[in-house]
Motif scaffolding. Structure first.
Motif, PDB file in Angstrom:
ATOM      1  N   GLU A  28      -2.100   8.017  -3.331  1.00 37.92           N
ATOM      2  CA  GLU A  28      -1.293   8.942  -2.543  1.00 37.92           C
ATOM      3  C   GLU A  28      -1.956   9.235  -1.209  1.00 37.92           C
ATOM      4  OE1 GLU A  28      -0.839  12.305  -5.038  1.00 37.92           O
ATOM      5  OE2 GLU A  28       0.734  11.403  -6.289  1.00 37.92           O
ATOM      6  N   LYS A  90       3.948  16.934   8.982  1.00 43.96           N
ATOM      7  CA  LYS A  90       2.652  17.221   8.357  1.00 43.96           C
ATOM      8  C   LYS A  90       1.977  18.412   9.019  1.00 43.96           C
ATOM      9  CE  LYS A  90      -1.678  14.987   6.937  1.00 43.96           C
ATOM     10  NZ  LYS A  90      -2.518  16.136   7.332  1.00 43.96           N
ATOM     11  N   SER A  93       3.687  21.475   7.694  1.00 44.60           N
ATOM     12  CA  SER A  93       3.369  21.611   6.275  1.00 44.60           C
ATOM     13  C   SER A  93       1.947  22.126   6.072  1.00 44.60           C
ATOM     14  CB  SER A  93       3.557  20.261   5.581  1.00 44.60           C
ATOM     15  OG  SER A  93       3.205  20.351   4.209  1.00 44.60           O
ATOM     16  N   ASP A  94       0.998  21.570   6.823  1.00 45.50           N
ATOM     17  CA  ASP A  94      -0.393  22.020   6.710  1.00 45.50           C
ATOM     18  C   ASP A  94      -0.546  23.476   7.130  1.00 45.50           C
ATOM     19  OD1 ASP A  94      -1.066  19.521   5.823  1.00 45.50           O
ATOM     20  OD2 ASP A  94      -1.915  18.836   7.739  1.00 45.50           O
ATOM     21  N   ARG A  97       0.795  25.696   4.345  1.00 47.32           N
ATOM     22  CA  ARG A  97      -0.081  25.674   3.171  1.00 47.32           C
ATOM     23  C   ARG A  97      -1.400  26.405   3.446  1.00 47.32           C
ATOM     24  NH1 ARG A  97      -0.753  20.796   3.077  1.00 47.32           N
ATOM     25  NH2 ARG A  97       1.008  20.182   1.766  1.00 47.32           N
ATOM     26  N   ASN A 100      -1.270  30.083   3.460  1.00 50.23           N
ATOM     27  CA  ASN A 100      -0.831  30.667   2.182  1.00 50.23           C
ATOM     28  C   ASN A 100       0.572  31.263   2.261  1.00 50.23           C
ATOM     29  OD1 ASN A 100      -3.272  30.078   0.773  1.00 50.23           O
ATOM     30  ND2 ASN A 100      -4.248  31.887   1.717  1.00 50.23           N
ATOM     31  N   LYS A 103       3.233  27.458  -1.076  1.00 47.30           N
ATOM     32  CA  LYS A 103       2.206  26.780  -1.867  1.00 47.30           C
ATOM     33  C   LYS A 103       2.237  25.265  -1.665  1.00 47.30           C
ATOM     34  CE  LYS A 103       0.828  28.246  -5.882  1.00 47.30           C
ATOM     35  NZ  LYS A 103       0.710  28.591  -7.327  1.00 47.30           N
ATOM     36  N   GLN A 104       3.390  24.639  -1.890  1.00 54.15           N
ATOM     37  CA  GLN A 104       3.528  23.194  -1.720  1.00 54.15           C
ATOM     38  C   GLN A 104       4.734  22.899  -0.810  1.00 54.15           C
ATOM     39  OE1 GLN A 104       1.519  20.800  -2.641  1.00 54.15           O
ATOM     40  NE2 GLN A 104       0.113  22.134  -3.797  1.00 54.15           N
ATOM     41  N   GLN A 106       7.469  21.284   1.532  1.00 47.96           N
ATOM     42  CA  GLN A 106       8.050  19.970   1.819  1.00 47.96           C
ATOM     43  C   GLN A 106       8.910  20.124   3.070  1.00 47.96           C
ATOM     44  OE1 GLN A 106       9.875  18.061  -1.592  1.00 47.96           O
ATOM     45  NE2 GLN A 106       8.510  19.149  -3.002  1.00 47.96           N
TER      46      GLN A 106
END
Length: 278
Positions: A28, A90, A93-94, A97, A100, A103-104, A106
């Motif tokens: 991955e 990305k 998304s980063d 994440r 906080n 959590k995950q 997309q």
């Protein structure tokens, strides 16, 4: 013996299970870090939709500013200009994440309008105008096709101008060579701000004792005989001995030549057929 075999099998199974997540994680990681080839890069003026799966309150439609910035909920101002869509996803998304907030996350980015990367096509084409560069490897032939191709009076030679590495760029391209051996290397990649100019096809002129006098398109390697054929040939009063070519020299003076039928014509030549005296 049977007990020993079962113990060995159990040990191998446990070892395989412990290795599998590591291999999966490595796979991955490689997929995630693999660069996306020929992906569109966001530019100033682009209109995009940003959505986060199962977080409707984070859905945003916005325009990338001239500075390449976007204001996104929870993250504030972030720079997306110059990034590919995957890299921009990305980045958001980063941020969600690491802060906080999700959590995950997309994240999905959809380009609604391309405004930041465009090129112009002018001159003798069927649909002149300004067109978006929707893929990173858009080629000269792709841009020309977007403009509907050259018109019937368009030249086979085109001029591409723009900027490369901060310096003015100009390249003259012979279109038929793009479709021959090695033509892909000559089919240059279009960049933001490029302009493609298609000039009028060179002309020659036929008059005198021919069936259809007038201007005609100069084809590659066109001879005197071929030019006369496009004019319908000589009429009953014309004579081959009376064929003359009027050609302007480098000094601007017109030379009168008595050509052979297989002589090659040049742009601007005037083919004159005199009347037979007998």
């Amino acid at each position: 013996m049977k007990h020993t075999f079962q113990s060995a099998l159990l040990t191998a199974t446990v070892a395989l299970c412990s290795i599998s997540p590591v291999v999966q994680a490595q796979t991955e990681s490689k997929v995630a870090s693999a660069p996306v080839i020929n992906e569109y890069k966001l530019g100033s003026g682009d209109v995009i939709r940003i959505s986060v799966y199962q977080n409707l309150d984070l859905t945003l439609e916005t325009r990338v500013t001239e500075a390449g910035l976007v204001t996104f909920p929870l993250l504030g101002t972030i720079r997306l200009g110059g990034l590919g869509v995957t890299a921009a996803e990305k980045l958001i998304s980063d941020g969600l994440r690491n802060g906080n907030f999700v959590k995950q996350p997309q994240v999905t980015i959809v380009v609604l309008q391309v405004r930041g990367n465009q090129a112009s096509v002018l001159g003798q084409v069927n649909r002149p105008g300004r067109f978006p560069i929707e893929v990173a490897d858009m080629r000269l032939t792709d841009l020309l096709a977007t403009a509907g191709g050259t018109s019937p009076i368009g030249s086979d030679r085109v001029v591409l101008s723009g900027t490369r590495n901060g310096a003015p760029y100009r390249m003259e391209v012979d279109l038929p060579t793009l479709f021959g051996p090695g033509g892909r290397d000559k089919d240059v990649v279009i960049q933001n701000g490029d302009t493609l100019w298609v000039d009028r096809q060179p002309l020659i002129f036929i008059y005198g004792e021919v069936q259809r006098p007038g201007a005609t398109r100069l084809e590659r390697g066109m001879t005197v005989m071929q030019a006369l054929a496009t004019g319908g040939g000589l009429n009953l009063r014309g004579t081959e001995r009376g064929i003359r070519v009027h050609r302007k020299g480098a000094d601007g003076k017109v030379q009168v030549l008595q050509p052979k039928m297989d002589d090659t014509l040049l742009e601007g030549d005037v083919v004159f057929v005199q009347e037979s005296l007998f």
